[in-house]
Design an enzyme around this catalytic site. Structure first.
Site, mmCIF file in Angstrom:
data_model
loop_
_atom_site.group_PDB
_atom_site.id
_atom_site.type_symbol
_atom_site.label_atom_id
_atom_site.label_comp_id
_atom_site.label_asym_id
_atom_site.label_seq_id
_atom_site.Cartn_x
_atom_site.Cartn_y
_atom_site.Cartn_z
ATOM 1 N N GLN A 6 -2.284 6.701 10.053
ATOM 2 C CA GLN A 6 -3.235 5.625 9.768
ATOM 3 C C GLN A 6 -2.588 4.601 8.842
ATOM 4 O O GLN A 6 -1.843 4.971 7.942
ATOM 5 C CB GLN A 6 -4.459 6.205 9.058
ATOM 6 N N HIS A 45 -12.863 2.259 2.204
ATOM 7 C CA HIS A 45 -11.808 2.772 3.096
ATOM 8 C C HIS A 45 -11.526 1.656 4.091
ATOM 9 O O HIS A 45 -12.472 1.066 4.618
ATOM 10 C CB HIS A 45 -12.263 3.944 3.951
ATOM 11 N N ARG A 78 -5.547 16.129 13.471
ATOM 12 C CA ARG A 78 -6.898 16.560 13.847
ATOM 13 C C ARG A 78 -6.826 17.292 15.171
ATOM 14 O O ARG A 78 -6.174 16.843 16.102
ATOM 15 C CB ARG A 78 -7.829 15.343 13.962
ATOM 16 N N HIS A 97 -7.304 2.684 0.238
ATOM 17 C CA HIS A 97 -8.579 2.899 -0.448
ATOM 18 C C HIS A 97 -8.640 1.996 -1.657
ATOM 19 O O HIS A 97 -7.700 1.942 -2.441
ATOM 20 C CB HIS A 97 -8.722 4.370 -0.829
ATOM 21 N N ASP A 107 -3.652 3.304 6.266
ATOM 22 C CA ASP A 107 -4.815 3.572 5.441
ATOM 23 C C ASP A 107 -4.713 2.902 4.073
ATOM 24 O O ASP A 107 -3.620 2.681 3.570
ATOM 25 C CB ASP A 107 -4.902 5.092 5.233
ATOM 26 N N CYS A 137 -8.041 10.143 2.307
ATOM 27 C CA CYS A 137 -8.919 9.765 1.182
ATOM 28 C C CYS A 137 -8.943 10.765 0.020
ATOM 29 O O CYS A 137 -8.849 10.347 -1.132
ATOM 30 C CB CYS A 137 -10.335 9.452 1.638
ATOM 31 N N LYS A 172 -20.785 0.104 6.900
ATOM 32 C CA LYS A 172 -19.425 -0.255 7.307
ATOM 33 C C LYS A 172 -19.398 -1.472 8.218
ATOM 34 O O LYS A 172 -20.434 -1.905 8.734
ATOM 35 C CB LYS A 172 -18.744 0.918 7.994
HETATM 36 ZN ZN LIG Z 1 -10.532 7.008 3.725
#
Ligand SMILES: [Zn+2]
Ligand SMILES: [Zn+2]
Length: 646
Positions: free
Chosen positions: A384, A518, A366, A388, A386, A337, A472
């Protein structure tokens, strides 16, 4: 008289001292037979606890998670009693319920047990349970409680009691057994009809490796023998479907101690599988108006200080990397992000340019403790799917609906039809826990609920479960074995746009703050492939599976023809192989079955003469002799039926 409010809002006026079981009886005999546990004003109580004030009461049966918890915890008392009778002198410590069953941690002193002792203990525990003993709670003064366990020489219980406040301490009795316990039991031991002790493991007292190692006995119990039998079958099946086992057998991924634990290595077949998943999502995302971006695997520490990740997770992540000359500090990227915020910031936008949708298969790192690592589901580096979305408040509802559409398309194409959604909203009593203004929150929460409603999702609203930066929507999937997995998530965020000072020019010519969404339908590629393996047992949908067909020549004589068949399949974009080994067709079929290859194409004398292939499906179904063209049509029809267009 006191007023008892039930979950459906009904209010019952009852005499002070009425028990939850009395309330159940007042509703129906059937309910009373099934009630095994209760909650009064957010506290777990016994079904026999006298209610002395107004309040709200929830009654639980075996079908509720809370009911199961009480059932399993109550069983741990019975198992502890059995252990104490069979191994005099042992010291009991704690025996809580867990997600699937319970455990009891015991100091066996000079004695010890192994898994082969478990059946005898089970038998003894079941014998006790059949005595139909009531669970009875009683208050004990701190001094009496300490005396009781000091006399037994049980330093563990003494330590527990020392940390408790006088006046809050309770013991639970059943049969001749007494245990220090906060409560939450079923009415009596007779309800426990089946007990299975599953395993024995070592566990440190209070989870601290500096403390003494205790023996943890794991078990599970049921109100019917049949349910235990079904559970054990499920466990067997789950073992067969363990993604770590299947991943090895299907040659998808591996780990190397040299590379480092928790860092998966994708083998060619696994990488190809991942590539197909990525292409599948990229194609749908392109249609949905996403743009792909690429960002580096590291970022300056400052970036994560700005995003707030450093303050929150810095100490628990991989520590900064320093450059040799300039002494700059970089962190391995824990999230994509912040990078995407800076991409947004690289260009001034007006309201006409929004929404901007940036997508990336971004690999993040992580730190997880080595004991927490597990196959592909808990790793230290993962990718991910991912994206945005930066949009205006007015666009939020539409954008949310689009993301739900995309997520549903992804899940359906992969054979997940049994899912629920959870809308996580604020805890209205603690507004200080959240950033952003109340009006925006209200709008965002409503936008999510409206979107879920309009899309006909089965959803529950959980208050207090929102992130501090926004509400969320999480998708929960039930796999083929009935286990719940959390998959894709869609989150609204007011925090990062502020921290990164993201703006757009509105129609009023003023600068405004965009909202950020997200989202990741798979969650991560690693976790998703693990889930897919366990859900399908390796029998992936045809469009996704690494090898769709294998050509099996009956003997060396037919190899040329087999190659011709392979060529024609490859021309039709079917992923196929030939097994040319000098083995019997029977053996080749058995091995292809183990490798979960959907189609086996046998070619011998007859097939070569007639220009056909004999088609056998994984699992044994004989589809007869087909031309390669007919076979290719069959494959594409099947693919089109699962892979609907987006
Ligand atoms: Zn994010
Ligand atoms: Zn208890």
């Amino acid at each position: 008289m006191i007023k008892i409010t039930l979950p459906d809002g009904a209010v019952k006026e009852v005499e002070k001292g009425t028990t939850p079981m009395d309330v159940a009886k007042g509703i129906s005999e059937g309910l009373a037979r099934n009630v095994i546990s209760a909650k009064f004003n957010d506290t777990t109580v016994e079904t026999t606890t006298p209610l002395t004030e107004n309040g709200s009461l929830t009654l639980y049966t075996w079908n509720d998670d809370e009911g199961k918890k009480a059932f399993w915890h109550s069983t741990s008392h019975v198992v502890a009693q059995a252990l104490e009778e069979m191994y005099p002198g042992i010291k009991l410590t704690i025996g809580p319920a867990i997600d699937n069953g319970f455990y009891y941690d015991v100091d066996f002193g000079d004695q010890s047990i192994s898994e082969k002792d478990l059946p005898e203990i089970e038998k003894k525990a079941l014998e006790i349970a059949r005595g139909k003993f009531d669970y009875k709670m009683r208050s004990v003064s701190k001094a009496d409680a300490l005396n009781y366990y000091k006399n037994q020489g049980n330093e563990y219980k003494v330590e527990l009691i020392e940390n408790l406040e006088d006046g809050t301490i309770t013991f639970c009795d059943h049969s001749t057994f007494t245990d220090l316990c906060r409560g939450g039991h079923i009415p009596n031991t007779g309800i426990i009809k089946a007990i299975k002790l599953l395993s024995v493991a070592g566990a440190y007292w209070r989870g601290d490796e500096k403390n003494k190692q205790l023996t943890r006995v794991y078990g599970i119990s049921f109100p019917k023998q049949k349910e235990l039998t079904e559970y054990l079958e499920l466990l067997e099946e789950a073992k067969k479907r363990d993604h770590r086992k299947l991943g090895k057998e299907l040659e998808l991924f591996t780990f190397s101690q040299k590379v480092g634990q928790g860092l998966p290595l994708w083998l060619p077949k696994g990488a190809a599988l991942r590539e197909r998943l990525e292409q599948f999502l990229k194609k749908a995302q392109k249609k949905a108006g996403y743009e792909m971006v690429v960002t580096p695997h590291i970022g300056q520490k400052e970036l994560y200080v700005t995003s707030g990740h450093y303050a929150k997770y810095g100490a628990d992540s991989f520590q900064p990397i320093h450059t040799p000359k300039e002494d700059e500090e970089f962190l391995l990227k824990p999230m994509n992000c912040p990078h995407h915020c800076e991409i947004y910031n690289s260009h001034p936008f007006s309201y006409k340019d929004l929404p901007k949708r940036y997508a990336e298969f971004g690999t993040v790192y992580r730190y997880e403790q080595s004991g927490e690592l597990h196959g592909l589901t808990r790793v230290r580096g993962f990718t991910q799917d991912d994206a945005h979305i930066f949009c205006t408040n007015e666009q939020l509802n539409d954008e949310f609906k689009n993301v739900i559409d995309l997520t549903l398309y992804v899940l359906n194409s992969l054979g997940f039809n049994n899912f629920t959604a959870q809308v996580s909203v604020r805890d209205l009593e603690h507004p200080e826990k959240y950033i952003g203004n109340a009006e925006d929150w209200e709008k965002a929460e409503q936008a999510i609920i409206d979107a879920a409603e309009e899309k006909g999702l089965k959803y529950v609203v959980e208050s207090g479960e929102a992130a501090f930066y926004g509400p969320k929507l999480d998708f929960m999937v039930k796999d083929a074995l009935g286990r719940n997995w959390q998959l894709g998530t869609i989150q609204v965020d007011y925090n990062l746009p502020k921290r990164f000072d993201l703006t757009y020019k509105g129609s009023d010519n003023e600068l405004h703050r965009p909202v950020m969404i997200h989202r990741a339908p798979f969650g991560s590629m690693e976790r998703f492939v693990a889930l897919l393996l366990e859900h399908t047992g390796g029998n992936f949908p045809l469009w996704l599976i690494p090898v769709q067909a294998i050509v099996l020549p009956v003997s060396e004589k037919h190899e040329k023809y087999a190659e011709k068949v392979l060529n024609s399949l490859e021309n039709d974009e079917i992923r196929a192989l030939i097994d040319k080994r000098n083995e019997t067709v029977g053996k080749k079929i058995r091995e292809a079955e183990l490798k979960k290859i959907p189609f086996m194409l046998i070619v011998g004398e007859q097939e070569e003469a007639s220009g056909t292939i004999s088609v056998r499906r994984h699992g044994g179904e004989d589809l007869g002799s087909l031309s390669t063209d007919t076979f290719s049509d069959l494959v594409s029809t099947e693919i089109n039926s699962t892979l609907k267009s987006f």
